[in-house]
Scaffold this active site. Sequence first.
Site, mmCIF file in Angstrom:
data_model
loop_
_atom_site.group_PDB
_atom_site.id
_atom_site.type_symbol
_atom_site.label_atom_id
_atom_site.label_comp_id
_atom_site.label_asym_id
_atom_site.label_seq_id
_atom_site.Cartn_x
_atom_site.Cartn_y
_atom_site.Cartn_z
ATOM 1 N N LYS A 52 6.568 1.407 -0.282
ATOM 2 C CA LYS A 52 6.452 2.354 -1.407
ATOM 3 C C LYS A 52 5.735 3.614 -0.731
ATOM 4 O O LYS A 52 6.525 4.851 -1.012
ATOM 5 C CB LYS A 52 5.691 1.982 -2.742
ATOM 6 C CG LYS A 52 6.268 0.661 -3.483
ATOM 7 C CD LYS A 52 5.335 0.371 -4.339
ATOM 8 C CE LYS A 52 6.092 -1.073 -5.176
ATOM 9 N NZ LYS A 52 5.336 -1.693 -5.953
ATOM 10 N N GLN A 96 -0.884 -2.700 -7.486
ATOM 11 C CA GLN A 96 0.208 -3.879 -6.980
ATOM 12 C C GLN A 96 -0.194 -5.357 -7.579
ATOM 13 O O GLN A 96 -1.278 -5.490 -7.612
ATOM 14 C CB GLN A 96 0.214 -3.825 -5.511
ATOM 15 C CG GLN A 96 1.206 -4.625 -5.107
ATOM 16 C CD GLN A 96 2.669 -4.129 -5.315
ATOM 17 O OE1 GLN A 96 3.008 -3.029 -5.755
ATOM 18 N NE2 GLN A 96 3.618 -5.238 -5.462
ATOM 19 N N ASP A 119 4.542 2.672 -13.226
ATOM 20 C CA ASP A 119 5.351 1.211 -13.054
ATOM 21 C C ASP A 119 5.814 1.092 -14.756
ATOM 22 O O ASP A 119 6.622 0.281 -14.765
ATOM 23 C CB ASP A 119 4.177 0.142 -12.837
ATOM 24 C CG ASP A 119 4.166 -0.412 -11.566
ATOM 25 O OD1 ASP A 119 5.290 -0.333 -10.960
ATOM 26 O OD2 ASP A 119 3.115 -0.775 -11.145
HETATM 27 N N1 GUN Z 1 4.566 -6.711 -7.994
HETATM 28 C C1 GUN Z 1 6.073 -7.210 -8.097
HETATM 29 N N2 GUN Z 1 6.579 -5.879 -8.338
HETATM 30 C C2 GUN Z 1 5.893 -5.096 -8.547
HETATM 31 C C3 GUN Z 1 5.804 -3.607 -9.293
HETATM 32 O O1 GUN Z 1 6.973 -3.284 -9.443
HETATM 33 N N3 GUN Z 1 4.784 -3.121 -9.698
HETATM 34 C C4 GUN Z 1 3.683 -3.592 -9.180
HETATM 35 N N4 GUN Z 1 2.490 -2.927 -9.467
HETATM 36 N N5 GUN Z 1 3.293 -4.789 -8.633
HETATM 37 C C5 GUN Z 1 4.270 -5.455 -8.653
#
Ligand code: GUN
Length: 294
Positions: A52, A96, A119
Site C-alpha cells: 500500500k 491493518q 478503508d
Molecule cells: N486486512 C485484510 N484486508 C484488509 C483491508 O482491506 N484493510 C485493513 N485495514 N486490514 C485488512
Amino acid sequence: MQILDGKKTAEEIKQEIAVEISNLKQKGKKIPHLAAVLVGSNGASLTYVNAKVKACEKVGMKSSLIRLNDTVSEEELLEKVEELNQDEQIDGFIVQLPLPKHIDDKKVTEAILPSKDVDGFHPWNIGKMLLNLPTFLPATPYGILQLIERYNIETTGKHCVVVGRSSIVGSPMANLMSRNTYPGNCTVTLTHSRTVNLAEITRTADILIVALGKPEFITADMVQEGVVIFDVGITRKPDKSKKSGYKLHGDVNYSDVAEKAAFITPVPGGVGPMTIVSLLKNTILAAKGKRKKF
Ligand code: GUN
C-alpha cells in the site's frame, strides 16, 4: 475464457491517479497523504501494508507507515488513532487487520474519524453505503466493481453468488451487487459456512465472488459454463521453489475451473492489486473532502 487482469488494470488506474496528483502539485495544492498503522510483524500483513505504501510512492502520493509493537495496549493504539484523527497533514488512514487478540478491532475501527476512514469500515460509512449515500467503499468490493466496469461485464438481472459473509468483503459485496445501478442490479445470494447444498447454489451463479479464505475450495463441478469469477482468497502456503518461500493460493481451484469460466481473476494479480488502487482512490476522495457514490 478471458483473464480479468487486475495487475494490468490497477497499473492503468495508477497512471490515471499519477496524472491527477501531478496536476495537484502543479496547482500548488496539497498532496493526498495516507497513513497506515501496522501492529506487530505478521508476515502477510507486513507485505500488504508495504504494498500500500509503495503504491502511494509510485503515484506521487504521500504515505506514512506507523509500526507498533504487538505488545501495544488497546489504549495506546486508540491514542495513536486519535492523534491521526487530529493530524491535519493526514487525509486518510487505515489500521491493518487482524489486530492482536488483546485489542478489540471494533473499538479501534469506531475510533477512526469517518471522514478519514479510507478503508470504509466505520459503522457510519457502512451505513451510508447501505443507504446508497456517497461514502468510502471498502477497498476490495470497490476494486471488484472497478474490474467489472473496466471489462464491461454485464450485471443487470444476473444471479450473483457471494461465498463468505465477512464484514469487509462478502457482506458489502452482496449489498453493492444488488444496488439499482451499474455495476449492480443483480439478484444476489449470500452464502456462508452454514449454507446447505452450497454447490447447488454456486452452480446457478452467473457471477461468483468467493471470499472465504479456503484455498482451492471452488472446483469445476461447483460452477456452470460461462460463469464470471472473482477470487478474493490469498492464502500463503510454504513453497521452497519460490524466492519468498511461499506461494499464494486463491479460494478457487484455478486450473480446474478456468476452462468453464467466461472471465476469471487469477491469484495473484487479480483482485489484490485492485484493492490497493481502491485505497488510493479513497484517499484522494478524503483529501478532496468527498466520498464515492457508485
Ligand atoms: N486486512 C485484510 N484486508 C484488509 C483491508 O482491506 N484493510 C485493513 N485495514 N486490514 C485488512
